[in-house]
Design an enzyme around this catalytic site. Structure first.
Site, PDB file in Angstrom:
ATOM      1  N   ASP A  52       0.841  -1.188   0.000  1.00 62.10           N
ATOM      2  CA  ASP A  52       0.000   0.000   0.000  1.00 62.10           C
ATOM      3  C   ASP A  52       0.879   1.242   0.000  1.00 62.10           C
ATOM      4  OD1 ASP A  52      -1.686   2.048   0.490  1.00 62.10           O
ATOM      5  OD2 ASP A  52      -2.366   1.348   2.452  1.00 62.10           O
ATOM      6  N   GLU A 132      32.214  10.328  -1.871  1.00 58.78           N
ATOM      7  CA  GLU A 132      33.047  10.325  -0.663  1.00 58.78           C
ATOM      8  C   GLU A 132      32.205  10.757   0.527  1.00 58.78           C
ATOM      9  OE1 GLU A 132      36.903  12.436  -1.009  1.00 58.78           O
ATOM     10  OE2 GLU A 132      36.018  13.186  -2.851  1.00 58.78           O
ATOM     11  N   GLU A 134      31.057  11.531   4.172  1.00 56.75           N
ATOM     12  CA  GLU A 134      31.683  11.796   5.474  1.00 56.75           C
ATOM     13  C   GLU A 134      30.612  11.705   6.562  1.00 56.75           C
ATOM     14  OE1 GLU A 134      35.165  14.881   3.972  1.00 56.75           O
ATOM     15  OE2 GLU A 134      33.217  15.688   4.554  1.00 56.75           O
ATOM     16  N   GLU A 188      38.749  12.207   9.405  1.00 53.48           N
ATOM     17  CA  GLU A 188      38.628  13.522   8.761  1.00 53.48           C
ATOM     18  C   GLU A 188      39.131  14.628   9.668  1.00 53.48           C
ATOM     19  OE1 GLU A 188      38.343  15.279   6.309  1.00 53.48           O
ATOM     20  OE2 GLU A 188      37.919  13.816   4.740  1.00 53.48           O
ATOM     21  N   GLU A 195      35.800   9.512   6.950  1.00 56.09           N
ATOM     22  CA  GLU A 195      35.398   9.337   5.551  1.00 56.09           C
ATOM     23  C   GLU A 195      35.753   7.925   5.114  1.00 56.09           C
ATOM     24  OE1 GLU A 195      36.646  12.287   2.540  1.00 56.09           O
ATOM     25  OE2 GLU A 195      37.304  10.608   1.286  1.00 56.09           O
ATOM     26  N   HIS A 244      31.302  14.654  -1.528  1.00 56.21           N
ATOM     27  CA  HIS A 244      31.851  14.986  -2.840  1.00 56.21           C
ATOM     28  C   HIS A 244      31.506  13.857  -3.797  1.00 56.21           C
ATOM     29  CE1 HIS A 244      35.362  17.228  -0.638  1.00 56.21           C
ATOM     30  NE2 HIS A 244      34.196  17.828  -0.472  1.00 56.21           N
ATOM     31  N   ARG A 316      40.347  23.985  -3.489  1.00 57.08           N
ATOM     32  CA  ARG A 316      39.195  23.274  -2.974  1.00 57.08           C
ATOM     33  C   ARG A 316      38.090  24.223  -2.501  1.00 57.08           C
ATOM     34  NH1 ARG A 316      40.633  17.614  -1.445  1.00 57.08           N
ATOM     35  NH2 ARG A 316      42.641  17.252  -2.439  1.00 57.08           N
ATOM     36  N   GLU A 334      34.927  16.574 -10.042  1.00 59.79           N
ATOM     37  CA  GLU A 334      34.417  16.325  -8.692  1.00 59.79           C
ATOM     38  C   GLU A 334      33.472  17.449  -8.297  1.00 59.79           C
ATOM     39  OE1 GLU A 334      37.153  17.196  -5.480  1.00 59.79           O
ATOM     40  OE2 GLU A 334      36.290  15.644  -4.206  1.00 59.79           O
ATOM     41  N   ARG A 336      31.576  19.219  -5.428  1.00 63.34           N
ATOM     42  CA  ARG A 336      31.895  19.240  -3.993  1.00 63.34           C
ATOM     43  C   ARG A 336      30.742  19.696  -3.106  1.00 63.34           C
ATOM     44  NH1 ARG A 336      37.133  18.906  -2.828  1.00 63.34           N
ATOM     45  NH2 ARG A 336      37.032  20.394  -1.111  1.00 63.34           N
TER      46      ARG A 336
HETATM   47  P1  ADP Z   1      39.585  13.094  -3.018  1.00 67.75           P
HETATM   48  O1  ADP Z   1      40.907  13.268  -3.691  1.00 67.75           O
HETATM   49  O2  ADP Z   1      38.633  14.170  -3.432  1.00 67.75           O
HETATM   50  O3  ADP Z   1      39.683  12.916  -1.520  1.00 67.75           O
HETATM   51  P2  ADP Z   1      38.978  10.243  -3.084  1.00 67.75           P
HETATM   52  O4  ADP Z   1      40.283   9.622  -3.458  1.00 67.75           O
HETATM   53  O5  ADP Z   1      38.564  10.172  -1.638  1.00 67.75           O
HETATM   54  O6  ADP Z   1      38.969  11.756  -3.634  1.00 67.75           O
HETATM   55  O7  ADP Z   1      37.807   9.591  -3.955  1.00 67.75           O
HETATM   56  C1  ADP Z   1      37.920   9.532  -5.333  1.00 67.75           C
HETATM   57  C2  ADP Z   1      36.657   8.896  -5.897  1.00 67.75           C
HETATM   58  O8  ADP Z   1      36.663   9.073  -7.320  1.00 67.75           O
HETATM   59  C3  ADP Z   1      36.557   7.400  -5.643  1.00 67.75           C
HETATM   60  O9  ADP Z   1      35.230   7.064  -5.326  1.00 67.75           O
HETATM   61  C4  ADP Z   1      36.963   6.828  -7.008  1.00 67.75           C
HETATM   62  O10 ADP Z   1      36.476   5.515  -7.249  1.00 67.75           O
HETATM   63  C5  ADP Z   1      36.316   7.828  -7.925  1.00 67.75           C
HETATM   64  N1  ADP Z   1      36.743   7.780  -9.330  1.00 67.75           N
HETATM   65  C6  ADP Z   1      37.939   7.426  -9.859  1.00 67.75           C
HETATM   66  N2  ADP Z   1      37.902   7.449 -11.202  1.00 67.75           N
HETATM   67  C7  ADP Z   1      36.647   7.847 -11.551  1.00 67.75           C
HETATM   68  C8  ADP Z   1      35.963   8.060 -12.777  1.00 67.75           C
HETATM   69  N3  ADP Z   1      36.557   7.916 -13.966  1.00 67.75           N
HETATM   70  N4  ADP Z   1      34.669   8.453 -12.728  1.00 67.75           N
HETATM   71  C9  ADP Z   1      34.038   8.633 -11.564  1.00 67.75           C
HETATM   72  N5  ADP Z   1      34.627   8.434 -10.379  1.00 67.75           N
HETATM   73  C10 ADP Z   1      35.909   8.050 -10.354  1.00 67.75           C
HETATM   74 MG    MG Z   2      36.976  15.036  -2.465  1.00 63.66          MG
HETATM   75 MG    MG Z   3      38.583  11.788  -0.149  1.00 64.97          MG
HETATM   76 MG    MG Z   4      36.811  14.266   2.808  1.00 61.27          MG
END
Ligand code: ADP
Ligand code: MG
Ligand code: MG
Ligand code: MG
Ligand code: MG
Length: 445
Positions: A52, A132, A134, A188, A195, A244, A316, A334, A336
């Site tokens: 439902d 990512e 957190e 973090e 994270e 992010h 950033r 990315e 953010r």
């Molecule tokens: P940061 O440097 O911002 O802290 P992280 O290393 O914590 O980033 O996370 C990076 C993220 O990006 C991971 O989830 C990773 O799998 C992802 N990633 C890597 N290559 C690609 C891609 N081609 N497309 C989308 N996400 C990706």
């Molecule tokens: Mg990041």
């Molecule tokens: Mg990170």
């Molecule tokens: Mg972080």
């Protein structure tokens, strides 16, 4: 049964599963469960499970409340904290079907994302997304969550200061048992803040993963008698929790369409158009990616959270960052702004549709901003043409209602229910009297 469904039925047998939790999410992103005895699995695959819909937030009106859940066999996962000995449990994530029309239900967030994925496929693309998330871990006081951090570690600290590293390890084991590929985990910046990031996957799998992630983290914390929260800014004046989101489009042959070795930033034309679409629709995306009153306490200058609509390869403070990529496959952008209170299905749907709109219309991305935008004054921002993100949930809903591309991405049903619920939430907040106000005024006047 399909081969995949048959395989699930066999695993239910092998793993001694007694109960199946059929899951879906409401418009606000809350995971809902219907539990069925495992013996009903075949029937669930063949005929679906009826429920439902009228009692689910934002779903349907009372008189048209019959909904059906169709389990997606690819999402089968055994729940690690309900181990086999005394009868295990597993979950399946479901699509919601409107029984009257037999069509996917337009109020199902998973379907909203599926529509975006289908459009991308027509254009020859698959979205890959890597989040990512957190979160904070807080002590409990007689069973009630407090805002007392459970440890006093800092960025990348190792034990013994990082008291939660054992707990994080348990979270990671549980996630791995549920088919996650965890890439990294660390303490973090703030006390009690963590994270865990996991490998990117296609948009649907990632949205499912985010929903699962939140329940795993909370369940493991619960077992340690502490509280894990994804609230974006539980404590004023220290970093909040974001989510992010890394994004790229791959072609049908699995080639990263965002990569171009000839470009200064290794980004392709497609990537720049997609980026321009994200920037153009950023204010409206904010309503979905930052859907709580508290989200806007995080989106303020000075805490590594974005406030200004710009992109950068170095800093950033920008809304979109171009992370350094070591291989063509990891070329990505990315975003953010998102925080972990977002409905992951709707958030990825609007990001994808905004980016595709940029490609469709051939939008041009502005130049990257390499200075710290937090330090710009208004004149300088105007000179660079940098807009500001909505400053409150109310402003974000205004921006959403003014953006036809993002409204279309959600569809009429979801857009209507979402804005209605969020307007109400914001109105309630505006009439509430906070501790800040009584602290400031009660004795002064
Ligand atoms: P940061 O440097 O911002 O802290 P992280 O290393 O914590 O980033 O996370 C990076 C993220 O990006 C991971 O989830 C990773 O799998 C992802 N990633 C890597 N290559 C690609 C891609 N081609 N497309 C989308 N996400 C990706
Ligand atoms: Mg990041
Ligand atoms: Mg990170
Ligand atoms: Mg972080
Ligand atoms: Mg089926």
């Amino acid at each position: 049964l399909s081969a995949e469904e048959q395989a699930v039925v066999e695993r239910i047998e092998q793993e001694n599963i007694d109960f199946l939790r059929l899951q879906f999410t409401d418009i606000l992103g809350t995971v809902k469960n219907v539990s069925i005895p495992a013996s009903q699995a075949e029937k669930a695959f063949q005929k679906g499970i009826y429920f439902d819909g009228s009692s689910i937030e934002g779903f349907v009106r009372i008189q048209e409340s019959d909904m059906r859940l169709d389990p997606d066999p690819e999402t089968f996962a055994v729940l690690p904290w309900r181990r086999k000995d005394d009868g295990g449990a597993a979950r399946l994530i479901c699509d919601v079907v409107d029984t009257e029309t037999g069509e996917p239900f337009s109020g199902d967030p998973r379907h909203v994302l599926q529509r975006a994925i289908d459009r991308a496929a027509e254009m020859g693309f698959t979205l890959n997304a890597g989040p990512e998330p957190e979160f904070f871990i807080f002590a409990k006081d007689e069973g009630t969550a407090t805002t007392q951090p459970h440890d006093t570690g800092g960025y990348f600290d190792l034990g013994p200061k990082d008291l939660a590293s054992d707990m994080r390890r348990e979270m990671i084991y549980a996630l791995e048992e549920m088919n996650f590929e965890v890439e990294s985990s660390h303490h973090e910046v703030a006390d009690g803040q963590h994270e865990i990031s996991f490998k990117y996957a296609d948009a649907l799998a990632t949205a499912d993963n985010i929903a699962t992630f939140r329940s795993v983290v909370r369940a493991v914390a619960e077992m340690h008698d502490v509280h894990a929260t994804f609230m974006p800014k539980p404590i004023a004046r220290i970093n909040g929790s974001g989510m992010h989101t890394h994004l790229s489009l791959f072609t049908e042959d699995g080639v990263n369409a965002f990569y171009d070795s000839d470009d200064e930033f290794n980004l392709s034309e497609t990537a720049y158009h997609f980026l321009a679409g994200i920037l153009e629709h950023a204010p409206a995306i904010t309503a979905i990616a930052n859907p709580t009153v508290n989200s806007y306490k995080r989106l303020v200058p000075g805490y590594e959270a974005p406030v200004y609509v710009a992109w950068s390869d170095v800093n950033r403070s920008a809304l979109v960052r171009k992370p350094a990529a070591r291989t063509p496959a990891s070329s990505r952008i990315e975003l953010r702004s998102p925080d972990p209170t977002a409905n992951p299905y709707l958030a990825l749907a609007v990001m994808l549709q905004a980016g595709l709109d940029g490609i469709d219309r051939g939008l041009e991305a502005p130049d990257p901003v390499r200075e710290n935008i937090y330090e710009f004054d208004e004149d300088k921002r105007e000179e660079y043409g940098i807009e500001t993100l909505p400053g409150s949930l109310g402003e974000a809903i205004d921006a959403l209602e003014a953006d036809d591309v993002v409204l279309d991405a959600l569809g009429e049903h979801v857009a209507g229910k979402f804005t209605e619920a969020k307007r109400k939430e914001f109105a309630e907040y505006k009439t509430a009297v906070s501790a800040w106000e009584t602290d400031r005024y009660l004795e002064k006047f």
